[in-house]
Design an enzyme around this catalytic site. Structure first.
Site, PDB file in Angstrom:
ATOM      1  N   GLU A 127      -4.881   7.869  -2.786  1.00  0.00           N
ATOM      2  CA  GLU A 127      -5.369   6.585  -2.297  1.00  0.00           C
ATOM      3  C   GLU A 127      -5.630   5.624  -3.452  1.00  0.00           C
ATOM      4  O   GLU A 127      -5.499   4.410  -3.304  1.00  0.00           O
ATOM      5  CB  GLU A 127      -6.632   6.814  -1.455  1.00  0.00           C
ATOM      6  CG  GLU A 127      -6.992   5.693  -0.522  1.00  0.00           C
ATOM      7  CD  GLU A 127      -6.005   5.474   0.644  1.00  0.00           C
ATOM      8  OE1 GLU A 127      -5.126   6.324   0.869  1.00  0.00           O
ATOM      9  OE2 GLU A 127      -6.121   4.424   1.294  1.00  0.00           O
ATOM     10  N   HIS A 173       1.646   4.505  -2.759  1.00  0.00           N
ATOM     11  CA  HIS A 173       1.704   5.956  -2.534  1.00  0.00           C
ATOM     12  C   HIS A 173       3.054   6.507  -3.012  1.00  0.00           C
ATOM     13  O   HIS A 173       3.123   7.555  -3.654  1.00  0.00           O
ATOM     14  CB  HIS A 173       1.567   6.273  -1.037  1.00  0.00           C
ATOM     15  CG  HIS A 173       0.154   6.271  -0.517  1.00  0.00           C
ATOM     16  ND1 HIS A 173      -0.829   7.079  -1.045  1.00  0.00           N
ATOM     17  CD2 HIS A 173      -0.420   5.576   0.495  1.00  0.00           C
ATOM     18  CE1 HIS A 173      -1.973   6.875  -0.363  1.00  0.00           C
ATOM     19  NE2 HIS A 173      -1.745   5.975   0.573  1.00  0.00           N
ATOM     20  N   HIS A 233       0.833  -1.209   0.000  1.00  0.00           N
ATOM     21  CA  HIS A 233       0.000   0.000   0.000  1.00  0.00           C
ATOM     22  C   HIS A 233       0.871   1.265   0.000  1.00  0.00           C
ATOM     23  O   HIS A 233       0.706   2.147  -0.854  1.00  0.00           O
ATOM     24  CB  HIS A 233      -0.898  -0.021   1.252  1.00  0.00           C
ATOM     25  CG  HIS A 233      -1.821   1.162   1.386  1.00  0.00           C
ATOM     26  ND1 HIS A 233      -3.134   1.114   0.980  1.00  0.00           N
ATOM     27  CD2 HIS A 233      -1.615   2.409   1.878  1.00  0.00           C
ATOM     28  CE1 HIS A 233      -3.700   2.306   1.220  1.00  0.00           C
ATOM     29  NE2 HIS A 233      -2.797   3.102   1.762  1.00  0.00           N
ATOM     30  N   GLU A 234       1.802   1.340   0.935  1.00  0.00           N
ATOM     31  CA  GLU A 234       2.632   2.546   1.026  1.00  0.00           C
ATOM     32  C   GLU A 234       3.565   2.663  -0.175  1.00  0.00           C
ATOM     33  O   GLU A 234       3.872   3.776  -0.622  1.00  0.00           O
ATOM     34  CB  GLU A 234       3.415   2.570   2.346  1.00  0.00           C
ATOM     35  CG  GLU A 234       2.559   2.519   3.620  1.00  0.00           C
ATOM     36  CD  GLU A 234       1.448   3.562   3.693  1.00  0.00           C
ATOM     37  OE1 GLU A 234       1.578   4.630   3.071  1.00  0.00           O
ATOM     38  OE2 GLU A 234       0.423   3.290   4.362  1.00  0.00           O
TER      39      GLU A 234
END
Lengths: 499, 499
Positions: free
Chosen positions: A297, A271, A267-268
């Protein structure tokens, strides 16, 4: 270059430097700061923010913007126009809020946060209720600062949403979310009634340092460049940009929850890919950042779910994971692993929710914060309103406020309003975005089975990342999809995958 | 409180916050920043410095200081008076240097540093000479900014010295250093002719992580509080204050040089004890810092040498060190260890010099920078002047500039002038200071053999640390010793220990 434009660029470059300096202070606070550093750190962060705010709202900036607005459009480059638009927006919005109010609110937020930490632990909503009440009043005051002229609104949550997700409003999101909810609630019901895959192996013991080794390797394999970033451990995972060549991620490792580390790293990284994929010529300018909460997001969720929970992804990575934890995963097949990490089940905690039920959690919060802000829900009634909605939408009633309205930090360290819609905007756009990538390059999933993400990276960079804040969310969405933001591609993806 | 005083305090608190934010940026740059973060980081540091400088030299500050100077002395507390004196000093000195000049010099320094890194590696003085030439011109220009009114000087190095070590001048230090050199040169000659103790065991292999474990334990044992700081690895060890509760140290570990880590940890802990020992009511003010380069160095050298190279210290710690590296040190007795770490021998590199020869290195640099600045030595003649002095004072001629005038970063990333005297001031005062402590508490060495440093800490805190920047160096030295700075106690210590 026109002197007013040049002065504005220099000024906003300084503001950008100060903001990034603030991010370094935050990163360090979350990672390596010793226990007793907190007091001075809070002061330093407040001062750096204050100085950046002074630089932004300085009357000299107003005068320069006024002068710059008279520069003939034809003499400006596309980047200049994008810069001036964003500079004007940041100036206008920052100028609405008096400095003294801002400082007071920041102080209140810090106090509220401290109380919340204890209140959550001890399931004591009453302890934090007066603080939340005050936060609602502050948040409403912020709304009121904006309720005139070009920023007048229909719903008091509008200016909060506009801040995080430019171009969106309470009304437009309500329509969008209603569409989504209409199909999601029955889908969740349908999937919940099915036989559950095994997930026992996800809570076996995976030693911390062994996990960290794998997570660093995994981040690198999916394209995260450790010359331009690093991964550390924090209580809450996050991504932070400390410069074009310094985009860091953090993860959280739970020895008995394998998914926590794996999916927060992916997830990060998503980003980070966004920030690392910006055009180098935007470096050091206010355009050199992702444009909004929702678009950001969409990138993290695209990697976490559409890529990171796909069969193709784990076709490549599962043998590596299995070899890394040879004794722990030897009895688990790829198919069992894939189905385990995609188990759908209503639950009480948003951050642990699967990708199907996740948006229901968000929409509950979105509706509630709108009500708190427009006065149709009183703070004292929040726990019961929250619990009723969980019962209605997810079929579960939280046994405590710790697992209910005290679980998320957002309202207790920030404003009420505009805090949650980005998560669902992100989920919806992630599907539209991935559809676009697959349409252009249908071979992407096949390449993934070989651990090759290069085509996807290139497509995302060209279509999304490179623009930074030059395009506003709806312009970007239109450009990528030829459409507006929509829940249909996301719903279609879920049905394809789960039905 | 008088409103002008209140405004000044608020303003200088902000300046202090910004400086400490800059220190966080520096600490991170030296420890954990990824490779490609350098460009943005340089910009951020420059901006934070610039903003702090703007806040300091703002005409509003001049007006407030003027008003505050009219406040009746009797209505001020001792702290207020100390604050106003230091605020006035910082304002006056910062205002002398035009912002544009400062920015230009900072940029030149960064370029010079890059060239020096390569020049030192490739022994290429000619590559860096034009940059050093320019640095001399900038440094001389700084001197000239100060050469009027209350800051007029006798020697162009005076304002540079005043900056780092308030109250000292080129002339006063020349006298002091001449006294020292007169006795030191024959002492070094005498000690060099003696039989050398064995030191073979100091360059055996000591694995990095095992060393780090010991160093963290050692720092804790001598009183460094890890709730208020941390220890990390950097290329050059340093101490940095990021808040009253966040004073960090760094160390350097060489697997085949046991002394490097041990003595840099003790040295930097000594610096940290100073900052950690300040009166809490000075927190967050400009008084809340060590007063000068020399006084700071006196604290680090006191711990590194007078304490950390004493027989009593190792009576307690050597058995622990020996147990920690059981296989490597089993054939080395306490006496051999003690004599090994105190071996006196002329050498070419300042940072590796023993405590007897060390000041000769400093005085060579001090004299040379005075000559570069007053024009009596040309940059092109630096290498030969350097080598001649090493031959005269230490009896060794550097075989290369890498081991000669290129070894220290100071002149290649900073000004020429005022860079080195603090090291010797520190050594001299460390002996005066320790004499004071022993006079008050003769039991200190005995307590050390039990690993007990509490009395020494208390004495240092009460007599030195607590004052922060409330007392200027000569006031502090007078208060502690009843005398001026002198080389005699230091020389007496050396003779006692080595003859």
């Amino acid at each position: 270059m026109h002197p007013a434009l040049e002065s504005l660029k220099a000024r906003f470059a300084e503001i950008d430097d100060l903001r990034q300096a603030g991010s370094v202070l935050h990163w360090d606070m979350s990672t390596y700061m010793p226990r007793d550093g907190a007091t001075a750190r809070g002061r330093m962060i407040a001062t750096v923010e204050k100085v950046a705010h002074e630089k932004l709202t300085d009357p000299a900036v107003a005068a320069l913007l006024e002068t710059a607005s008279g520069i003939p459009d034809a003499t400006l480059t596309a980047d200049d126009r994008a810069f001036l638009r964003l500079a004007q927006r940041q100036f206008t919005r920052a100028s609405k809020i008096p400095s003294a109010f801002k400082a007071e609110f920041l102080q209140h937020m810090a106090a509220s946060y401290d109380i919340w930490v204890h209140a959550r632990k001890s399931n004591d909503f009453n302890a934090v209720a007066p603080f939340l009440q005050k936060t609602v009043i502050y948040s409403r005051a912020i709304s009121d600062f904006f309720n005139a002229g070009e920023t007048a609104w229909d719903h008091p949550m509008d200016p909060h949403i506009e801040d995080a997700d430019p171009g969106m409003t309470t009304a437009s999101l309500k329509t969008l979310f209603a569409d989504l909810r209409r199909e999601l609630v029955p889908l969740v019901r349908e999937l919940s009634s099915r036989e559950k895959p095994r997930t026992d192996f996800l809570s076996r013991t995976y030693p911390k340092s062994r996990q960290m080794e794998f997570l660093n390797w995994l981040a690198k394999q999916i394209g995260y460049d450790f010359n331009r970033g690093r991964q550390d451990l924090t209580h809450h995972p996050f991504m932070t940009k400390l410069g074009a060549g310094d985009v860091r991620i953090t993860t959280r490792i739970d020895e008995t929850n394998l998914c926590d580390g794996l999916f927060s790293t992916i997830h990060e990284s998503g980003h980070a890919f966004y920030e690392l994929g910006l055009s180098p010529h935007l470096d050091g300018t206010i355009l050199g950042h992702g444009i909004s909460a929702g678009i950001h997001e969409s990138q993290s969720r695209l990697w976490e779910n559409l890529v990171g929970r796909s069969r193709e992804f784990w076709t490549y990575f599962y043998p590596h994971l299995q070899a890394h934890f040879a004794e722990t995963l030897q009895d688990v097949s790829l198919d069992e692993f894939y189905r385990g990490i995609n188990r759908v089940e209503p639950s009480l905690i948003r951050t642990e929710a699967d990708e199907v039920t996740y948006n229901l959690h968000v929409m509950i919060r979105f509706d509630i914060e709108a009500q708190l802000l427009d006065g149709s829900l009183a703070v004292k009634d929040l726990p019961s309103a929250w619990n009723d909605r969980y019962e209605a939408d997810l079929g579960m009633r939280p046994p405590s406020d710790t697992q209910g309205c005290l679980q998320d930090v957002h309202w207790y360290y920030g404003s009420v309003g505009g805090m949650f819609q980005g998560y669902t905007i992100g989920n919806l756009f992630s599907a539209q975005c991935y559809d676009g990538a697959l349409k252009a390059h249908p071979e992407i999933p096949q390449a993934m089975t070989q651990g090759d993400f290069s085509t996807l990276h290139t497509w995302l960079k060209e279509n999304i990342h490179q623009h930074g804040s030059s395009l506003f969310p709806q312009e970007l969405i239109q450009r990528v999809t030829g459409q507006d933001l929509s829940s249909q591609p996301f719903l279609a993806y879920l049905k394809r995958k789960y039905l």
